[in-house]
Design an enzyme around this catalytic site. Structure first.
Site, PDB file in Angstrom:
ATOM      1  CB  SER A 121       1.322  10.591  11.007  1.00 45.68           C
ATOM      2  OG  SER A 121       1.411   9.878   9.785  1.00 45.68           O
ATOM      3  CD  GLU A 174       0.027   0.623   9.556  1.00 41.90           C
ATOM      4  OE1 GLU A 174      -0.756  -0.342   9.539  1.00 41.90           O
ATOM      5  OE2 GLU A 174      -0.349   1.800   9.433  1.00 41.90           O
ATOM      6  CE  LYS A 191      -1.433   1.850   3.771  1.00 37.88           C
ATOM      7  NZ  LYS A 191      -2.077   2.204   5.056  1.00 37.88           N
ATOM      8  CG  HIS A 216      -2.490   4.454  13.001  1.00 33.87           C
ATOM      9  ND1 HIS A 216      -1.668   3.428  12.591  1.00 33.87           N
ATOM     10  CD2 HIS A 216      -1.693   5.544  13.111  1.00 33.87           C
ATOM     11  CE1 HIS A 216      -0.424   3.875  12.464  1.00 33.87           C
ATOM     12  NE2 HIS A 216      -0.423   5.146  12.777  1.00 33.87           N
TER      13      HIS A 216
END
Length: 433
Positions: free
Chosen positions: A175, A319, A32, A346
């Site tokens: 982030s 993640e 992704k 998230h």
């Protein structure tokens, strides 16, 4: 063709239990992160580009749709080879970000290059994901941005056909995408950009390294030699062919299946060198009892059926937290996962959600500001809420391999990054146990 940009209705799903060691080979679609970056760089390049083996999922479909709305030609008809032809960027445009951090943080700087306004909004939870540092950075570069109070979606970027660029200070501790979004568009800024991070450490550093590597591959001049400072020179990006690697984060639950069942799982097509943090994943799985090898077929993980607890700073690989937390509930000793305060912003507050759902299954979980402490206890079946979060679904599926009766409240949320997940997971279990 299935419309992957639409949120599917909830689909309860009983996670399949493994009757024995899982032995499987899996071919996953592209990363992704790489697909999103390749789409953006291709849309602002000077010539056409192709993406080989990209990820077709909700997040990347939304990225492609957003770039089309801004004027780029993006053909995704062929699943194996997408074509991007740059065109003049212009508004008005209305862009649906869904729940994708990449879309909401990568496309506003691109929209600033367009001639005309671009409006951004998304799923309800998207309206609480951190955007204020990016909005502030764009404003300091002279871009007019109208946003909801506090710097959230919905927002409108009022592009005037270009951005002067220059130096900007940003706190990207929420982030790394806040930096990546600025860097990806910067070659088209008149003066490029110099981004200086000031604040707590930037999480997910491997994703920033990926951004820099891909910018250089497209012909950009990038200087990242000073910690927390990134300078991108103005210039023309070249269209090119992008070979998209398999998605390492998406592979994590399949590798975890090898650990908890004492089996063997191979991810086909893994490259000899990678822009993704494969060495970090290898080290974490090894510490938890797995053996990870890279062979001619791909990346293989073998498990003994015994999972060990670990203490790990996951700030660079946040993640992976949900899957590692699932493994920790099945381990032979306690675990402490820390350094991931940023994953509260998230798709959901992942730390709170994991603590709540794992506790409901019988685990002993203590939630801290930046992580989880997990003490294994016998688990029981039950409904596992997913909070529209694909990584939560992955965690539940891993536990369901050895704990009968785990029901995912909504398995359709996996379409965000891997629409084939339920079928691939069931085929792995049915074929290897």
């Amino acid at each position: 063709m299935v419309n992957l940009t639409a949120k599917n209705p909830p689909q309860p799903w009983i996670a399949p239990a493994a009757a024995g060691p899982v032995r499987s080979t899996v071919r996953l679609p592209g990363s992704k992160s790489m697909t999103a970056r390749a789409l953006v760089l291709s849309a602002i390049a000077a010539g056409p580009s192709t993406l080989s083996r990209p990820l077709r999922a909700r997040d990347t479909e939304l990225m492609a749709a957003g770039l089309r709305t801004l004027g780029a030609h993006v053909s995704t008809v062929d699943d194996e080879r997408w074509l991007v032809r740059p065109r003049p960027l212009e508004g008005p445009a209305t862009i649906d970000v869904g729940l994708a951090g990449t879309v909401m943080r990568f496309l506003p700087p691109v929209a600033a290059l367009a001639d005309g306004p671009a409006a951004f909004d998304g799923d309800p939870h998207a309206r609480v994901r951190p955007l204020a540092p990016l909005i502030g950075a764009l404003r300091s570069l002279g871009v007019r941005v109208d946003a909801a109070p506090g710097g959230f979606l919905p927002l409108t970027v009022r592009g005037r056909g270009g951005v002067e660029g220059g130096e900007v200070v940003v706190d990207a501790s929420a982030s790394s995408q806040l930096v990546s979004g600025l860097l990806l568009a910067a070659p088209r800024f008149d003066r490029g950009v110099l981004v200086r991070h000031v604040g707590p450490p930037v999480p997910s550093a491997p994703h920033l390294r990926m951004t820099v590597q891909m910018l250089r591959a497209a012909g950009a001049g990038v200087d990242d030699s000073t910690p927390d400072v990134w300078a991108v020179e103005p210039g023309r990006l070249t269209g090119r062919g992008w070979d998209i690697e398999p998605d390492l984060s998406g592979a994590a639950p399949f590798f975890a299946a090898a650990l908890v069942t004492g089996g063997e799982v191979t991810l086909l097509g893994w490259p000899r060198s990678s822009a993704q943090p494969v060495d970090r994943l290898r080290a974490l799985l090894h510490e938890m009892g797995g053996e990870v090898t890279l062979g001619t077929d791909g990346l293989t993980v073998r498990g003994s059926g015994v999972v060990h607890g670990l203490a790990a700073d996951l700030s660079e690989v946040g993640e992976l937290t949900p899957v590692l937390a699932a493994l920790a509930t099945l381990a032979d000793s306690p675990s402490r996962l820390y350094g991931v305060a940023h994953i509260r912003g998230h798709e959901t507050d992942r730390l709170a959600a994991l603590a709540r759902e794992l506790t409901a299954l019988g685990a002993d979980v203590i939630e801290s500001p930046d992580g989880l402490e997990i003490r294994p206890r016998p688990l029981r079946g039950g409904v596992f809420k997913t909070y529209d979060d694909h990584r939560m679904a992955h965690a539940a599926a891993v536990i369901g391999l050895v704990v009968p009766g785990i029901e995912l409240e909504d398995v359709a949320c996996t379409a965000k990054t891997l629409p084939e997940f339920p079928a691939l997971w069931s085929a792995m279990v049915d074929g290897g146990s």
